[in-house]
Design an enzyme around this catalytic site. Structure first.
Site, short mmCIF file in Angstrom:
data_model
loop_
_atom_site.label_atom_id
_atom_site.label_comp_id
_atom_site.label_asym_id
_atom_site.label_seq_id
_atom_site.Cartn_x
_atom_site.Cartn_y
_atom_site.Cartn_z
N LYS A 73 2.40 9.60 8.29
CA LYS A 73 1.63 9.20 9.47
C LYS A 73 2.10 9.87 10.77
O LYS A 73 1.79 11.02 10.99
CB LYS A 73 1.60 7.67 9.57
CG LYS A 73 0.80 7.04 8.43
CD LYS A 73 -0.02 5.85 8.83
CE LYS A 73 -1.13 5.57 7.84
NZ LYS A 73 -0.69 4.99 6.56
N ASP A 78 9.09 2.52 1.64
CA ASP A 78 7.93 3.30 2.07
C ASP A 78 7.79 3.10 3.57
O ASP A 78 7.26 2.09 4.03
CB ASP A 78 6.68 2.84 1.32
CG ASP A 78 5.43 3.57 1.78
OD1 ASP A 78 5.48 4.27 2.81
OD2 ASP A 78 4.39 3.43 1.11
N PHE A 109 0.86 -1.20 0.00
CA PHE A 109 0.00 0.00 0.00
C PHE A 109 0.88 1.24 0.00
O PHE A 109 1.72 1.42 0.87
CB PHE A 109 -0.92 0.02 1.23
CG PHE A 109 -1.84 1.21 1.25
CD1 PHE A 109 -3.04 1.19 0.55
CD2 PHE A 109 -1.50 2.37 1.93
CE1 PHE A 109 -3.88 2.30 0.54
CE2 PHE A 109 -2.34 3.48 1.93
CZ PHE A 109 -3.54 3.44 1.24
#
Ligand SMILES: *Cc1c(COP(=O)(O)O)cnc(C)c1O
Length: 396
Positions: A249, A220, A135
């Protein structure tokens, strides 16, 4: 007092199912809705509030910065942006930082940087090998880079140039490499897929392979970065250094802050290639600076590992008691394989009982609490979850 009627949410575009509640206040590991009901929060803004809700260090940093300077424009330098970049560079393997407003935007930047580098150093190679179930975000390019099965036919046509392989399958990567390949991109732990770690041996082999083939390795770390796995960055768990690393995040402690970071040799953007109106504004980077300083306090990461181990033990206990599957993940990014598709039902029941949890797959629960939560809060979570599991298991 906020009132909720059948039309309260009508002006909001629908994109997901949400409960008919309005959340009005948060402190630490706790969140309150408009009726005054209190929840123990193991979602934390989707692993975003790494210091919990409204952490005093972040609130104070943005209050002070808001009285000095909100936004001088991306054409000018500002102090918190420089100070935060310095701290990232001093405490990681990367040399330079480009700020973004979301993980997806940071990953878009990583894809652009790799393609630019391929244009200069690899005779125009542009293909990036990415992972099934990976993702990377919801922009067109990052959706194309992601390996979410449900996205296979969504928003066609896809951005081309991404080749998917299975995680932890080195042979598949070797077979996927062509003269057009420029990079391999993956999450050190697949978060949204349900917390599936890349094996250390595999990461070391990827690093060797990319060195030999002259390819870039992109991590990532939007979910695994900023202390989430118990080290400052996820790559430090294996010791395998990427050429490009993206962050997001937890980086802004709840505010929208992300970053594309890279080693010096890869930094090949020229004026005009990359930018963004809101990127690296002082009000947001001041929050990031407060977060980073907290994570760098000598006791902070050891405490994350301690509470992470404690949570893992409790999940292992639940797994054993109910005959579930494995506990996956590192630090405070953990998942419990329930062994049966009751994740959604447990999340709903937990919410009714004042506990916010996430089920990334029907058969798993994911735990992404504040990094500074206490062992008492872990006990409190288990005290709510265990009877709910008991009920669910007895019902079948
Ligand atoms: C959440 C996430 C993203 C997307 O970040 P946004 O801020 O939602 O755009 C990208 N990669 C990983 C690994 C993530 O967990």
């Amino acid at each position: 007092m906020v009132e909720v009627t059948p039309s309260t949410f009508n002006a909001l575009m629908r994109f997901t199912t949400r409960p008919d509640l309005i959340f009005v206040r948060g402190r630490g590991s706790w969140l309150w809705d408009h009726t005054g009901k209190k929840y123990l929060d193991f979602i934390q803004g989707w692993a975003v509030n790494c210091l919990g809700h409204c952490p005093p260090a972040v609130v104070e940093a943005i209050r002070r910065q808001s009285e000095e300077l909100l936004n001088p424009s991306p054409a000018f330098y500002n102090l918190p942006a420089i100070q935060l970049a310095d701290l990232i560079v001093q405490n990681s393997c990367v040399d330079r930082v480009f700020y973004a407003n979301s993980g997806a935007e940071a990953n878009e930047g990583a894809i652009k940087l790799a393609r630019k580098w391929g244009g200069i150093h690899r005779s125009g190679a542009y293909e990036i090998i990415t992972m099934d179930h990976g993702f990377h975000g919801r922009t067109l390019a990052t959706m194309s880079a992601s390996g979410k099965p449900q996205w296979e036919n969504l928003f066609e046509p896809k951005v081309t140039g991404f080749v998917k392989v299975d995680l932890n399958d080195l042979t598949a990567v070797k077979q996927a490499i062509t003269p057009k390949t420029v990079a391999i991109m993956l999450e050190p732990i697949q978060g949204e897929a349900g917390v599936f770690p890349a094996e250390d041996d595999y990461l070391h082999a990827l690093r060797q392979l990319t060195h030999e083939a002259g390819l870039l390795l992109i991590f990532d770390e939007v979910q695994t970065g900023m202390g989430r796995t118990g080290t400052l960055f996820g790559y430090q768990q294996s010791g395998v250094e990427p050429d490009i690393m993206t962050l997001g995040k937890g980086m802004g402690g709840g505010l929208p802050l992300a970053a594309l970071t890279a080693k010096e040799a890869v930094c090949c953007f020229e004026p005009g290639d990359q930018g963004g109106t809101f990127n690296g504004t002082p009000i947001i980077t001041a929050a990031g600076l407060a977060v980073m300083k907290t994570l760098l306090e000598p006791d902070f990461l050891p405490q994350v590992r301690h509470v992470g181990d404690y949570l893992r033990e409790k999940l292992l206990y639940l797994s054993q008691r109910f005959g579930c599957g494995e506990v996956r993940g590192k630090g405070l990014l953990l998942a419990l394989n329930l062994g049966r598709p009751v994740g959604g039902a447990l999340v709903t029941a937990a919410m009714e009982n004042g506990l916010l949890l996430n089920a990334p797959r029907p058969e798993s629960l994911r735990f992404m609490p504040a990094l500074n939560l206490t062992t008492e809060e872990v006990d409190h979570m288990v005290a709510i979850l265990e009877p709910l599991m008991e009920k669910a298991w007895n019902a079948v």
